[in-house]
Every structure is written in structure tokens, then in C-alpha cells.
Enzyme design. Structure first.
Site, PDB file in Angstrom:
ATOM      1  N   ARG A  38      -9.396  -3.087  -2.825  1.00 27.81           N
ATOM      2  CA  ARG A  38      -9.132  -2.609  -4.119  1.00 27.81           C
ATOM      3  C   ARG A  38      -7.729  -2.083  -3.950  1.00 27.81           C
ATOM      4  O   ARG A  38      -6.932  -1.519  -2.761  1.00 27.81           O
ATOM      5  CB  ARG A  38     -10.228  -1.688  -4.567  1.00 27.81           C
ATOM      6  CG  ARG A  38     -11.600  -2.011  -4.440  1.00 27.81           C
ATOM      7  CD  ARG A  38     -12.405  -1.690  -5.339  1.00 27.81           C
ATOM      8  NE  ARG A  38     -13.433  -0.388  -4.482  1.00 27.81           N
ATOM      9  CZ  ARG A  38     -13.581   1.133  -4.042  1.00 27.81           C
ATOM     10  NH1 ARG A  38     -12.537   1.160  -5.513  1.00 27.81           N
ATOM     11  NH2 ARG A  38     -13.857   1.805  -3.432  1.00 27.81           N
ATOM     12  N   THR A  65      -4.480  16.887   3.313  1.00 23.68           N
ATOM     13  CA  THR A  65      -5.124  15.309   4.294  1.00 23.68           C
ATOM     14  C   THR A  65      -3.344  14.853   4.302  1.00 23.68           C
ATOM     15  O   THR A  65      -3.197  14.041   5.348  1.00 23.68           O
ATOM     16  CB  THR A  65      -6.085  14.815   3.805  1.00 23.68           C
ATOM     17  OG1 THR A  65      -6.152  14.446   2.836  1.00 23.68           O
ATOM     18  CG2 THR A  65      -7.138  15.489   4.072  1.00 23.68           C
ATOM     19  N   LYS A  66      -3.128  14.592   3.463  1.00 22.69           N
ATOM     20  CA  LYS A  66      -2.006  13.349   2.778  1.00 22.69           C
ATOM     21  C   LYS A  66      -0.110  14.352   3.504  1.00 22.69           C
ATOM     22  O   LYS A  66       0.180  13.850   4.216  1.00 22.69           O
ATOM     23  CB  LYS A  66      -1.197  13.184   1.740  1.00 22.69           C
ATOM     24  CG  LYS A  66      -2.631  12.562   1.212  1.00 22.69           C
ATOM     25  CD  LYS A  66      -3.192  10.953   1.781  1.00 22.69           C
ATOM     26  CE  LYS A  66      -3.901  10.494   1.454  1.00 22.69           C
ATOM     27  NZ  LYS A  66      -3.651   8.675   1.428  1.00 22.69           N
ATOM     28  N   SER A 124       0.788  10.101   0.527  1.00 24.91           N
ATOM     29  CA  SER A 124       0.744  10.282  -1.230  1.00 24.91           C
ATOM     30  C   SER A 124       2.354  11.423  -1.744  1.00 24.91           C
ATOM     31  O   SER A 124       2.283  12.662  -0.418  1.00 24.91           O
ATOM     32  CB  SER A 124      -0.688  11.128  -1.681  1.00 24.91           C
ATOM     33  OG  SER A 124      -0.767  11.576  -2.429  1.00 24.91           O
ATOM     34  N   GLY A 129      -8.296  -0.607   4.073  1.00 23.85           N
ATOM     35  CA  GLY A 129      -9.012  -0.391   3.188  1.00 23.85           C
ATOM     36  C   GLY A 129      -8.570  -1.170   2.342  1.00 23.85           C
ATOM     37  O   GLY A 129      -7.795  -1.000   1.150  1.00 23.85           O
ATOM     38  N   ASN A 145      -4.157   2.306   5.285  1.00 20.66           N
ATOM     39  CA  ASN A 145      -4.106   2.859   3.627  1.00 20.66           C
ATOM     40  C   ASN A 145      -5.337   2.907   3.439  1.00 20.66           C
ATOM     41  O   ASN A 145      -5.132   4.115   2.249  1.00 20.66           O
ATOM     42  CB  ASN A 145      -3.937   0.922   2.496  1.00 20.66           C
ATOM     43  CG  ASN A 145      -4.516   0.968   1.922  1.00 20.66           C
ATOM     44  OD1 ASN A 145      -3.520   1.739   0.906  1.00 20.66           O
ATOM     45  ND2 ASN A 145      -5.371   0.794   1.404  1.00 20.66           N
ATOM     46  N   TYR A 155      -6.730  16.948  -1.271  1.00 19.45           N
ATOM     47  CA  TYR A 155      -6.112  16.063  -0.538  1.00 19.45           C
ATOM     48  C   TYR A 155      -4.751  15.809  -0.137  1.00 19.45           C
ATOM     49  O   TYR A 155      -4.551  15.581   0.602  1.00 19.45           O
ATOM     50  CB  TYR A 155      -6.297  15.322  -1.677  1.00 19.45           C
ATOM     51  CG  TYR A 155      -5.796  13.592  -2.154  1.00 19.45           C
ATOM     52  CD1 TYR A 155      -6.560  12.416  -1.475  1.00 19.45           C
ATOM     53  CD2 TYR A 155      -4.483  13.673  -2.658  1.00 19.45           C
ATOM     54  CE1 TYR A 155      -5.837  11.327  -1.534  1.00 19.45           C
ATOM     55  CE2 TYR A 155      -4.490  12.489  -2.798  1.00 19.45           C
ATOM     56  CZ  TYR A 155      -4.670  11.788  -2.323  1.00 19.45           C
ATOM     57  OH  TYR A 155      -4.284   9.832  -2.321  1.00 19.45           O
ATOM     58  N   VAL A 176     -13.070   3.320   8.635  1.00 17.86           N
ATOM     59  CA  VAL A 176     -12.244   4.097   9.292  1.00 17.86           C
ATOM     60  C   VAL A 176     -12.312   5.448   9.889  1.00 17.86           C
ATOM     61  O   VAL A 176     -12.448   5.323  10.910  1.00 17.86           O
ATOM     62  CB  VAL A 176     -10.980   4.008   8.687  1.00 17.86           C
ATOM     63  CG1 VAL A 176     -10.399   2.378   8.153  1.00 17.86           C
ATOM     64  CG2 VAL A 176     -10.321   5.016   7.536  1.00 17.86           C
TER      65      VAL A 176
HETATM   66  P1  NAP Z   1      -8.875   3.062  -3.846  1.00 18.32           P
HETATM   67  O1  NAP Z   1      -8.954   2.489  -5.473  1.00 18.32           O
HETATM   68  O2  NAP Z   1      -9.982   4.158  -3.805  1.00 18.32           O
HETATM   69  O3  NAP Z   1      -9.351   2.158  -2.498  1.00 18.32           O
HETATM   70  C1  NAP Z   1      -9.940   2.019  -1.967  1.00 18.32           C
HETATM   71  C2  NAP Z   1     -10.285   1.741  -0.327  1.00 18.32           C
HETATM   72  O4  NAP Z   1     -10.161   1.955   0.496  1.00 18.32           O
HETATM   73  C3  NAP Z   1     -11.296   0.606  -0.887  1.00 18.32           C
HETATM   74  O5  NAP Z   1     -11.150  -0.593  -0.270  1.00 18.32           O
HETATM   75  C4  NAP Z   1     -12.277   1.542  -0.204  1.00 18.32           C
HETATM   76  O6  NAP Z   1     -13.215   0.216   0.343  1.00 18.32           O
HETATM   77  C5  NAP Z   1     -11.319   1.236   0.967  1.00 18.32           C
HETATM   78  N1  NAP Z   1     -12.292   2.955   1.919  1.00 18.32           N
HETATM   79  C6  NAP Z   1     -12.588   3.824   1.346  1.00 18.32           C
HETATM   80  N2  NAP Z   1     -13.010   4.882   2.212  1.00 18.32           N
HETATM   81  C7  NAP Z   1     -12.769   3.250   3.319  1.00 18.32           C
HETATM   82  C8  NAP Z   1     -13.015   3.709   4.720  1.00 18.32           C
HETATM   83  N3  NAP Z   1     -14.020   5.359   5.500  1.00 18.32           N
HETATM   84  N4  NAP Z   1     -13.321   3.070   5.894  1.00 18.32           N
HETATM   85  C9  NAP Z   1     -12.526   1.704   5.611  1.00 18.32           C
HETATM   86  N5  NAP Z   1     -12.624   1.242   4.313  1.00 18.32           N
HETATM   87  C10 NAP Z   1     -12.310   2.438   3.359  1.00 18.32           C
HETATM   88  O7  NAP Z   1      -8.001   3.938  -3.476  1.00 18.32           O
HETATM   89  P2  NAP Z   1      -5.965   3.035  -3.654  1.00 18.32           P
HETATM   90  O8  NAP Z   1      -6.059   4.542  -4.813  1.00 18.32           O
HETATM   91  O9  NAP Z   1      -5.904   1.978  -3.722  1.00 18.32           O
HETATM   92  O10 NAP Z   1      -5.506   4.177  -1.910  1.00 18.32           O
HETATM   93  C11 NAP Z   1      -4.449   3.525  -1.363  1.00 18.32           C
HETATM   94  C12 NAP Z   1      -4.377   4.273  -0.976  1.00 18.32           C
HETATM   95  O11 NAP Z   1      -3.830   4.470  -1.484  1.00 18.32           O
HETATM   96  C13 NAP Z   1      -5.598   5.675   0.008  1.00 18.32           C
HETATM   97  O12 NAP Z   1      -4.760   6.286   1.186  1.00 18.32           O
HETATM   98  C14 NAP Z   1      -5.058   6.524  -1.188  1.00 18.32           C
HETATM   99  O13 NAP Z   1      -4.552   7.864  -0.410  1.00 18.32           O
HETATM  100  C15 NAP Z   1      -3.533   6.898  -1.216  1.00 18.32           C
HETATM  101  N6  NAP Z   1      -2.785   6.840  -2.863  1.00 18.32           N
HETATM  102  C16 NAP Z   1      -3.163   6.398  -4.158  1.00 18.32           C
HETATM  103  C17 NAP Z   1      -2.610   7.031  -5.346  1.00 18.32           C
HETATM  104  C18 NAP Z   1      -3.306   6.834  -6.332  1.00 18.32           C
HETATM  105  O14 NAP Z   1      -2.621   7.623  -7.421  1.00 18.32           O
HETATM  106  N7  NAP Z   1      -3.595   5.750  -6.911  1.00 18.32           N
HETATM  107  C19 NAP Z   1      -1.519   7.796  -4.969  1.00 18.32           C
HETATM  108  C20 NAP Z   1      -0.739   8.080  -3.437  1.00 18.32           C
HETATM  109  C21 NAP Z   1      -1.762   8.020  -1.867  1.00 18.32           C
HETATM  110  P3  NAP Z   1     -14.738  -0.092  -0.341  1.00 18.32           P
HETATM  111  O15 NAP Z   1     -14.170  -0.812  -1.513  1.00 18.32           O
HETATM  112  O16 NAP Z   1     -15.285  -0.585   0.555  1.00 18.32           O
HETATM  113  O17 NAP Z   1     -15.450   1.217  -0.697  1.00 18.32           O
END
Ligand code: NAP
Length: 253
Positions: A16, A153-154, A136, A13, A85, A150, A59
Site C-alpha cells: 500500500r 523512532t524516525k 520522516s 511494506g 519502507n 513516532y 519486519v
Molecule cells: P501505509 O499506507 O500505512 O502502508 C504501510 C505498509 O507497510 C503496508 O504495505 C503494510 O502492510 C506494511 N507494514 C506495516 N507493518 C509492517 C510490518 N510489521 N512488516 C512488514 N510490513 C508492514 O504507510 P505509508 O504512509 O505508505 O508509509 C510508508 C513509510 O513512509 C512508513 O515508514 C512511514 O512511517 C513513512 N512516512 C509516511 C508519511 C506519510 O505522510 N504517509 C510521512 C513520512 C514518512 P499491510 O498492507 O499488509 O498492512
């Protein structure tokens, strides 16, 4: 000289948000970097121009993961750092349970880590590698509305991290997790009005010791530390990177 010269890194992932910041940070430090993604073709091409290998692989599909991990080995060499990630979040209060959405979060957030780790393991054993899982702070028990399913899962990612550290330590493989707080990415802002996002940010700031929300590079910095030799005696740990959030639900401990 970069801290990760010649080391091979896979960030799932990575097109982005947090994953992209992690991938670009490793690249700046001399690593050979691959990312996976599911739909962002344009962003994948941008990353290829920077010298990052971008592989379309879901994934939650073990065959796609197997092919992606094999391609990384063929093109870049044996993996020595795996950052699990990729993740998805659907907000729903407990009483609005949606089977499809919960299953999707379970498949991507939990099974995705299991599949990627299983497939990468032969390479990681050869390199005595490092695994970092992005959990998370929801998995520890924050009070943000709608994140109950959510969070489940975390929370699974956190126990999986500890069990993997326990089982893979004999191969010299370290396994740790980062538990980010609220970070501004598509996950937290897509489909919402600027006013709505600003309301959430104000709420998070009011519940955070440092009175600020996070940016993806905050998480990348912590990941690079845990992946580096400075962390060579650290395994099985969960590092909260949340600016000091104060709204944890549990009393005591
Ligand atoms: P995001 O902006 O939505 O980006 C998600 C990324 O994961 C994108 O590159 C997407 O690819 C990819 N992805 C989604 N589903 C996938 C799959 N089935 N197989 C492979 N790639 C996949 O998310 P983010 O905020 O950066 O979050 C990244 C991680 O941090 C996640 O695990 C999230 O739960 C965790 N997290 C985030 C936050 C927050 O506040 N943002 C807080 C705590 C934890 P595409 O671009 O092709 O869709």
C-alpha cells in the site's frame, strides 16, 4: 531499456501507499521486485499479477525477515537495492504515553530496519548494493500534534542511516534516507472522516512553501534517484521530500 534492468529490489511494506508506489516504479524501470507485507492478502495477489513477488513477513520478526530475504535470493537472485519502507504510526501526545503503541512503533520502524539490513547484508555485499531507509520529516522535528513518539523512532532511523553508511561504505554499499513530509496514504487518512483529513491537509498546505501535500509517487521518484547510478557518490544523506515544510521546531541550524 529501464534504469534498473535486471536489478533485484526488495521493498518492505510494499502492498500500500508509499511502498507500493516505490515497488511499481522500480518494476516500470525493469527491476525484479519483491515486497513484504503483514496483512493485505488481496493487495499481495494484485501485485503478484503485475509480476512482483509478494511475501508475507513481519519486519519486526527476525525469523520471518530471514526467510523472506532468502526467498528473494532463491526466486530473483542477489538483492542489489533494499528499501526499508515498512512503518507504523500511532498518534499520541507526550502525556498520553502508551507503552504498547510505542513498543510497536519501535519494533517495526527501527528494529525492522536493523533486522532486514542484517539479513540482506551478505547479498548486498556481493552486489555492492544500495540501501534507502524511509524516515520522516517528523524525525527532524516538525510541529504536527501527536507525533512525538513516532518522531523518536524516525529520528533513530536517521542516525541509523548515517551509521550504516559509515560502517558499510567499505563494502561499496551506499545508505541514504528519504524524509517524507505529509503524504496521503492509509497511514495519514485511515479511520478519519473526509472533513478531518481535509482540515489536516489545509493545515499542512498552510505550512508548506509549495502549498500542497504529497502523493506516494513524489517519494518513489526520490527513492529511484538515490538508488540509481546518478547518485553513486551520495551516501549517509537524508533527503527531505516535503514540499518545503516550514514548521520545524528547532531555532537556528
Ligand atoms: P501505509 O499506507 O500505512 O502502508 C504501510 C505498509 O507497510 C503496508 O504495505 C503494510 O502492510 C506494511 N507494514 C506495516 N507493518 C509492517 C510490518 N510489521 N512488516 C512488514 N510490513 C508492514 O504507510 P505509508 O504512509 O505508505 O508509509 C510508508 C513509510 O513512509 C512508513 O515508514 C512511514 O512511517 C513513512 N512516512 C509516511 C508519511 C506519510 O505522510 N504517509 C510521512 C513520512 C514518512 P499491510 O498492507 O499488509 O498492512
Amino acid at each position: 531499456m529501464g534504469r534498473f534492468d535486471g536489478r533485484v529490489v526488495l521493498v518492505t511494506g510494499g502492498t500500500r501507499g508509499i511502498g507500493r508506489a516505490i515497488a511499481e516504479a522500480f518494476l516500470r524501470e525493469g527491476a525484479r521486485v519483491a515486497v513484504t507485507y503483514v496483512s493485505s492478502e488481496d493487495r499481495a495477489r494484485e501485485l503478484e499479477k503485475l509480476g512482483i513477488l509478494a511475501i508475507r513477513a513481519d519486519v519486526s520478526n527476525r525469523d520471518e525477515v530471514r526467510r523472506a530475504v532468502e526467498l528473494v535470493r532463491e526466486r530473483l537472485g542477489d538483492l542489489s537495492i533494499l528499501v526499508n519502507n515498512a512503518g507504523v504510526m500511532y498518534l499520541m501526545p507526550f502525556e498520553d504515553y502508551d507503552e504498547g503503541k510505542f513498543d510497536m512503533m519501535w519494533r517495526v520502524n527501527v528494529k525492522g530496519i536493523i533486522y532486514t539490513t542484517l539479513e540482506a547484508l551478505p547479498q548486498l555485499r556481493r552486489t555492492r548494493g544500495v540501501i534507502i531507509n524511509i524516515a520522516s520529516n517528523a524525525g527532524i522535528g516538525t510541529a504536527l500534534e501527536g507525533t512525538t513518539y513516532y518522531a523518536i523512532t524516525k529520528s533513530a532511523v536517521i542516525i541509523l542511516t548515517k551509521r550504516l553508511a559509515y560502517e558499510l561504505g567499505k563494502y561499496g554499499i551506499r545508505v541514504n534516507a528519504i524524509a517524507p513530509g505529509w503524504v496521503e496514504t492509509d497511514m495519514t487518512t485511515a479511520g478519519r472522516s473526509p472533513e478531518d483529513v481535509e482540515r489536516t491537509k489545509a493545515l499542512i498546505r498552510s505550512r508548506t512553501m509549495l502549498s500542497t501535500t504529497g502523493v506516494p509517487s513524489d517519494i518513489a521518484g526520490a527513492v529511484l534517484f538515490l538508488a540509481s547510478d546518478d547518485a553513486r557518490y551520495i551516501t549517509g544523506q537524508v533527503l527531505l521530500v516535503d514540499g518545503g515544510r516550514v514548521d520545524y521546531l528547532t531555532h537556528g541550524v
